[in-house]
Design a protein around this motif. Structure first.
Motif: not given
Ligand SMILES: C[S@@+](CC[C@H](N)C(=O)[O-])C[C@H]1O[C@@H](n2cnc3c(N)ncnc32)[C@H](O)[C@@H]1O
Length: 236
Positions: A161-163, A166-167, A192-193, A195, A211, A216, A220, A223
């Motif tokens: 997870r980065t958050h 996280e979803k 958030g991150s 997703a 955000e 975060y 994001a 990613r």
């Protein structure tokens, strides 16, 4: 406002969504897909986890209501909305959404995996609730009709997870694919991150995220960059 990150189809702002949403073009958003602070003081119940902004019960609901008020003018009349919430706070989330859209039901994201809490005295919390709303001229959902219990999408493993909340991208892809047309725009005011943005990118939809926490935004952005590099390597 200058975006924190942008590419051809995605824009991420480091901002308070209650301010930023007011600047988006009216009726431009086809899908609101978001996972706001649940108002469950999540971090204080999870040892060692970073606190989530606006996650106190009253503060979380106030921020969500204000964000919806700001978002209501940017939602298209035929839009859909998917909003994650916790079983204990879904009535409040429902009441916050109902003045802005027609309520269509609640989806269940089944995680097919236990969870924390009172391990001996309660059933394992292996699901989350996603409230579904739609604008007054709601367009049909895309794809074959599906039951409200979604297929099992495993949660992101804590180590990856980065958050803290996280979803999984696959879950967000499932929701974007049903709620946003190919040329549509997705909005996540509590990104958030990233997703939601990653799912939109994977499906080639346009998306805007907001955000409040810079760390975060940075997660994001990294990613999204990494996913874009994989896409262009695959295309080469
Ligand atoms: C439940 S988390 C979202 C997690 C995200 N779905 C993911 O997969 O990483 C909610 C996020 O909303 C952010 N947040 C809280 N208040 C905000 C506000 N007023 N404007 C924008 N973001 C906010 C928090 O910092 C937190 O990262």
């Amino acid at each position: 406002m200058k975006p924190y990150y942008e590419n051809d189809t995605l824009t991420l702002y480091h901002a308070d969504c209650r301010d930023l949403l007011l600047d988006l073009p009216s009726h431009s958003v086809d899908l609101l897909l978001t996972d706001p602070p649940y108002g469950m003081a999540w971090a204080s119940k999870s040892k060692g986890a970073a606190p989530i902004r606006a996650d106190g019960a009253r503060q979380g609901m106030r921020v969500f209501r204000q964000a919806l008020t700001a978002a209501s003018s940017v939602l298209a009349e035929d839009s859909h909305a998917f909003v994650f919430c916790h079983w204990a706070s879904w009535p409040d989330f429902h009441d916050a959404m109902a003045p802005h859209m027609g309520m269509k039901g609640a989806l269940i994201w089944w995680k097919n995996r236990g969870g924390t809490g009172d391990c001996e005295g309660s059933f394992a919390p292996d699901y989350e609730v996603v409230l579904h709303g739609a604008g007054p001229k709601r367009r049909p959902l895309l794809g074959k009709r599906h039951g409200a219990v979604l297929p099992s999408f495993p949660p992101v493993a804590p180590k990856r997870r980065t958050h803290p909340t996280e979803k999984p991208i696959e879950l967000m892809v499932f929701l974007v694919a049903r709620g946003c047309p190919e040329d549509g725009l997705v909005l996540d005011p509590f990104a958030g991150s990233g997703a939601t943005l990653l799912a939109a990118q994977q499906l080639g939809r346009r998306a805007v995220g907001v955000e409040l926490e810079e760390r975060y935004c940075e997660a994001a952005a990294q990613r999204l960059e990494a996913a874009a590099r994989v896409c262009s390597a695959d295309a080469a």
